[in-house]
Design a protein around this motif. Structure first.
Motif, PDB file in Angstrom:
ATOM      1  N   THR A   1       0.797  -1.219   0.070  1.00  0.00           N
ATOM      2  CA  THR A   1       0.044   0.193  -0.128  1.00  0.00           C
ATOM      3  C   THR A   1       0.793   1.234   0.019  1.00  0.00           C
ATOM      4  OG1 THR A   1      -0.201  -0.130   2.453  1.00  0.00           O
ATOM      5  CG2 THR A   1      -1.807  -1.148   0.994  1.00  0.00           C
ATOM      6  N   GLU A   2       2.300   1.025  -0.053  1.00  0.00           N
ATOM      7  CA  GLU A   2       3.119   2.312   0.296  1.00  0.00           C
ATOM      8  C   GLU A   2       3.647   2.446  -1.377  1.00  0.00           C
ATOM      9  OE1 GLU A   2       5.773   2.584   3.439  1.00  0.00           O
ATOM     10  OE2 GLU A   2       4.939   0.981   4.064  1.00  0.00           O
ATOM     11  N   ALA A   3       3.092   1.623  -2.279  1.00  0.00           N
ATOM     12  CA  ALA A   3       3.641   2.002  -3.714  1.00  0.00           C
ATOM     13  C   ALA A   3       3.125   3.265  -4.235  1.00  0.00           C
ATOM     14  CB  ALA A   3       3.119   0.681  -4.424  1.00  0.00           C
ATOM     15  N   PRO A   4       3.680   3.868  -5.048  1.00  0.00           N
ATOM     16  CA  PRO A   4       3.314   5.103  -5.724  1.00  0.00           C
ATOM     17  C   PRO A   4       1.874   5.117  -6.501  1.00  0.00           C
ATOM     18  CG  PRO A   4       5.693   4.810  -6.135  1.00  0.00           C
ATOM     19  CD  PRO A   4       5.155   3.451  -5.531  1.00  0.00           C
ATOM     20  N   ASP A   5       1.693   3.931  -7.178  1.00  0.00           N
ATOM     21  CA  ASP A   5       0.496   3.953  -7.708  1.00  0.00           C
ATOM     22  C   ASP A   5      -0.453   3.129  -7.076  1.00  0.00           C
ATOM     23  OD1 ASP A   5       1.430   5.186 -10.248  1.00  0.00           O
ATOM     24  OD2 ASP A   5       2.964   3.546 -10.772  1.00  0.00           O
ATOM     25  N   TYR A   6      -0.443   2.749  -5.766  1.00  0.00           N
ATOM     26  CA  TYR A   6      -1.722   2.269  -5.257  1.00  0.00           C
ATOM     27  C   TYR A   6      -2.721   3.191  -5.062  1.00  0.00           C
ATOM     28  CZ  TYR A   6      -4.236  -0.030  -1.515  1.00  0.00           C
ATOM     29  OH  TYR A   6      -5.269  -0.352  -0.528  1.00  0.00           O
ATOM     30  N   LEU A   7      -3.948   2.582  -5.209  1.00  0.00           N
ATOM     31  CA  LEU A   7      -5.156   3.325  -4.874  1.00  0.00           C
ATOM     32  C   LEU A   7      -5.958   2.999  -3.855  1.00  0.00           C
ATOM     33  CD1 LEU A   7      -6.904   2.994  -8.616  1.00  0.00           C
ATOM     34  CD2 LEU A   7      -5.285   4.749  -7.779  1.00  0.00           C
ATOM     35  N   GLN A   8      -5.723   3.960  -2.764  1.00  0.00           N
ATOM     36  CA  GLN A   8      -6.265   3.767  -1.433  1.00  0.00           C
ATOM     37  C   GLN A   8      -7.834   3.444  -1.724  1.00  0.00           C
ATOM     38  OE1 GLN A   8      -3.746   5.528  -1.753  1.00  0.00           O
ATOM     39  NE2 GLN A   8      -2.426   4.710  -0.015  1.00  0.00           N
ATOM     40  N   GLN A   9      -8.304   2.404  -0.779  1.00  0.00           N
ATOM     41  CA  GLN A   9      -9.694   2.075  -1.009  1.00  0.00           C
ATOM     42  C   GLN A   9     -10.680   3.090  -0.757  1.00  0.00           C
ATOM     43  OE1 GLN A   9     -10.412  -1.432   1.508  1.00  0.00           O
ATOM     44  NE2 GLN A   9      -9.303  -2.731   0.153  1.00  0.00           N
ATOM     45  N   ALA A  10     -12.028   3.239  -1.468  1.00  0.00           N
ATOM     46  CA  ALA A  10     -12.999   4.158  -1.275  1.00  0.00           C
ATOM     47  C   ALA A  10     -13.989   3.493  -1.064  1.00  0.00           C
ATOM     48  CB  ALA A  10     -12.969   4.926  -2.408  1.00  0.00           C
ATOM     49  N   LEU A  11     -15.163   4.169  -0.472  1.00  0.00           N
ATOM     50  CA  LEU A  11     -16.516   3.572  -0.271  1.00  0.00           C
ATOM     51  C   LEU A  11     -17.333   3.796  -1.325  1.00  0.00           C
ATOM     52  CD1 LEU A  11     -18.520   2.424   1.810  1.00  0.00           C
ATOM     53  CD2 LEU A  11     -19.158   4.987   2.588  1.00  0.00           C
ATOM     54  N   ILE A  12     -17.368   4.968  -1.838  1.00  0.00           N
ATOM     55  CA  ILE A  12     -18.505   5.101  -2.970  1.00  0.00           C
ATOM     56  C   ILE A  12     -17.672   5.282  -4.387  1.00  0.00           C
ATOM     57  CG2 ILE A  12     -20.324   6.812  -3.950  1.00  0.00           C
ATOM     58  CD1 ILE A  12     -20.560   7.866  -0.982  1.00  0.00           C
ATOM     59  N   PRO A  13     -18.051   4.393  -5.218  1.00  0.00           N
ATOM     60  CA  PRO A  13     -17.372   4.404  -6.624  1.00  0.00           C
ATOM     61  C   PRO A  13     -17.763   5.534  -7.345  1.00  0.00           C
ATOM     62  CG  PRO A  13     -19.331   2.672  -6.652  1.00  0.00           C
ATOM     63  CD  PRO A  13     -19.181   3.229  -5.194  1.00  0.00           C
ATOM     64  N   LEU A  14     -16.900   6.289  -7.838  1.00  0.00           N
ATOM     65  CA  LEU A  14     -17.211   7.431  -8.729  1.00  0.00           C
ATOM     66  C   LEU A  14     -15.845   7.252  -9.633  1.00  0.00           C
ATOM     67  CD1 LEU A  14     -17.839  10.433  -6.310  1.00  0.00           C
ATOM     68  CD2 LEU A  14     -19.647   9.027  -7.552  1.00  0.00           C
ATOM     69  N   GLN A  15     -16.125   8.168 -10.820  1.00  0.00           N
ATOM     70  CA  GLN A  15     -15.035   8.054 -11.795  1.00  0.00           C
ATOM     71  C   GLN A  15     -13.859   9.040 -11.073  1.00  0.00           C
ATOM     72  OE1 GLN A  15     -16.480  10.221 -15.520  1.00  0.00           O
ATOM     73  NE2 GLN A  15     -14.303   9.765 -16.470  1.00  0.00           N
ATOM     74  N   TRP A  16     -14.034  10.107 -10.704  1.00  0.00           N
ATOM     75  CA  TRP A  16     -13.034  10.930  -9.823  1.00  0.00           C
ATOM     76  C   TRP A  16     -13.683  10.945  -8.339  1.00  0.00           C
ATOM     77  CZ3 TRP A  16      -9.649  10.295 -13.405  1.00  0.00           C
ATOM     78  CH2 TRP A  16      -9.940  10.766 -14.754  1.00  0.00           C
ATOM     79  N   GLU A  17     -12.457  11.156  -7.530  1.00  0.00           N
ATOM     80  CA  GLU A  17     -12.830  11.553  -5.932  1.00  0.00           C
ATOM     81  C   GLU A  17     -13.165  13.099  -6.025  1.00  0.00           C
ATOM     82  OE1 GLU A  17     -11.037  13.518  -2.601  1.00  0.00           O
ATOM     83  OE2 GLU A  17     -10.623  13.869  -4.639  1.00  0.00           O
ATOM     84  N   THR A  18     -14.200  13.384  -4.986  1.00  0.00           N
ATOM     85  CA  THR A  18     -14.630  14.691  -4.996  1.00  0.00           C
ATOM     86  C   THR A  18     -13.883  15.578  -3.879  1.00  0.00           C
ATOM     87  OG1 THR A  18     -16.204  14.419  -3.353  1.00  0.00           O
ATOM     88  CG2 THR A  18     -16.879  13.735  -5.790  1.00  0.00           C
ATOM     89  N   HIS A  19     -14.229  16.769  -4.386  1.00  0.00           N
ATOM     90  CA  HIS A  19     -13.721  17.906  -3.343  1.00  0.00           C
ATOM     91  C   HIS A  19     -14.427  17.799  -2.007  1.00  0.00           C
ATOM     92  CE1 HIS A  19     -12.429  20.966  -6.967  1.00  0.00           C
ATOM     93  NE2 HIS A  19     -11.505  19.462  -6.622  1.00  0.00           N
ATOM     94  N   GLY A  20     -13.768  18.060  -0.921  1.00  0.00           N
ATOM     95  CA  GLY A  20     -14.486  18.221   0.250  1.00  0.00           C
ATOM     96  C   GLY A  20     -15.273  19.541   0.690  1.00  0.00           C
ATOM     97  N   GLY A  21     -16.062  19.367   1.796  1.00  0.00           N
ATOM     98  CA  GLY A  21     -16.813  20.834   1.934  1.00  0.00           C
ATOM     99  C   GLY A  21     -16.393  21.637   3.210  1.00  0.00           C
ATOM    100  N   GLU A  22     -15.310  21.194   4.014  1.00  0.00           N
ATOM    101  CA  GLU A  22     -15.039  21.799   5.186  1.00  0.00           C
ATOM    102  C   GLU A  22     -14.090  23.140   4.951  1.00  0.00           C
ATOM    103  OE1 GLU A  22     -12.102  18.088   5.258  1.00  0.00           O
ATOM    104  OE2 GLU A  22     -13.969  19.028   3.918  1.00  0.00           O
ATOM    105  N   ASP A  23     -14.048  23.897   5.718  1.00  0.00           N
ATOM    106  CA  ASP A  23     -12.916  25.115   5.605  1.00  0.00           C
ATOM    107  C   ASP A  23     -11.473  24.704   5.663  1.00  0.00           C
ATOM    108  OD1 ASP A  23     -15.338  26.981   5.853  1.00  0.00           O
ATOM    109  OD2 ASP A  23     -14.975  26.997   7.972  1.00  0.00           O
ATOM    110  N   VAL A  24     -10.978  25.301   4.781  1.00  0.00           N
ATOM    111  CA  VAL A  24      -9.643  25.057   4.643  1.00  0.00           C
ATOM    112  C   VAL A  24      -8.702  26.179   5.417  1.00  0.00           C
ATOM    113  CG1 VAL A  24      -9.584  23.948   2.518  1.00  0.00           C
ATOM    114  CG2 VAL A  24      -9.276  26.422   2.713  1.00  0.00           C
TER     115      VAL A  24
END
Length: 297
Positions: free
Chosen positions: A215-238
């Motif tokens: 899981t430390e490989a540069p091209d490893y994709l971390q698991q995600a709960l909801i399948p989407l074409q692209w991961e989305t932005h979050g909504g919290e303050d930065v």
């Protein structure tokens, strides 16, 4: 480039313009450049060779599309400068202006890596962005330079609790979930890696087993709960961090347009052009704004 112009780095690719305009040639021959030296570079050797003292304008296009991730930069065919190198070159050139200047820098590929759920590459590009900020701070003086570091949004990556002490941030937590499978410290709530998780549930009734996966490989994709074409932005303050003249005005929570007003006020620009007349001025302020394209949790 036009759709008949060959890319200098990738001979199998051409530009996309269909109107016949060559914007690189137009840029080099702008009337505003009369008597000034304008350079166009597309590979690292030419970028390195560009002399800040004798170059008035420098235009770099290093890829047919997006530049390489920091982890892949050394494999680029023609070579690409790193973000810190570009910041250094920009400051050396802009510092020739006695009236100060504005420099905007974006670590844009942090965003792209998160959209692909590539946490390794997002973190490495964040380190490259950190090096760029460090370079700017070393080359300037916060007595007369306002430095702002912020983001335009977050991402839906998350850090799972209870990893073992000293555990690599990209590694597995060391715990086993209720499905009898390991999980990583960093995961995403949605994104393309959710497709693999969904398919595994459909075919096997469980998440993919990452016991023997690096899981430390540069091209490893971390698991995600909801399948989407692209991961989305979050909504919290930065967060926003600043140092230099009037950096104290960045306290508490602000609307994003407020940032521009502080910059103009610090530099006595626009509607604040007369502000320097009514206060003790440190001289011509140089204003830098570094914007990472996301915040890393």
């Amino acid at each position: 480039m036009t759709n008949t112009t060959e890319d200098p780095e990738h001979s199998s690719l051409t530009g996309l313009r269909t109107d016949g305009r060559d914007l690189v040639s137009e840029w080099r021959n702008l009337p505003a450049f009369d008597g000034l030296r304008a350079e166009y570079v597309w590979k690292k050797d030419d970028f390195d060779a560009a002399d800040p003292e004798s170059t008035d304008y420098l235009f770099g296009l290093f890829e047919h599309s997006h530049m390489q991730y920091e982890t892949d930069r050394t494999n680029d065919v023609a070579g690409e400068p790193g973000l810190a190198e570009m910041v250094e070159k920009a400051i050396l050139m802009l510092s020739k202006n006695d009236e100060g200047f504005f420099l905007f820098v974006e670590g844009g590929r942090i965003d792209h890596a998160h959209h692909d759920t590539l946490a390794y590459k997002a973190l490495v590009d964040t380190l490259a962005f950190d090096d760029a900020v460090k370079t700017a701070l070393e080359m300037t003086d916060t007595e007369d330079t306002l430095v702002i570091v912020t983001a335009d949004h977050s991402h839906v990556n998350t850090i799972n609790g209870n990893p073992k002490r000293g555990n690599p941030i990209l590694g597995k937590t060391g715990d086993i979930a209720l499905d009898d499978l390991p999980y990583t410290t960093i995961m995403y709530t949605n994104g393309p890696s959710g497709k693999e998780v969904m398919e595994s549930f459909t075919n096997n009734g469980t998440r993919p087993n990452i016991t023997d996966v690096d899981t430390e490989a540069p091209d490893y994709l971390q698991q995600a709960l909801i399948p989407l074409q692209w991961e989305t932005h979050g909504g919290e303050d930065v967060s926003l961090h600043a140092d230099g003249p009037y950096s104290h005005l960045f306290q508490n929570i602000h609307e994003q347009n407020y940032i521009a007003h502080v910059i103009k006020y610090a530099a006595c620009l626009g509607e604040y052009a007369d502000a320097c007349d009514s206060r003790v001025s440190a001289g011509a302020y140089q204003v830098y704004m570094f914007v990472s394209s996301n915040s890393v949790a």
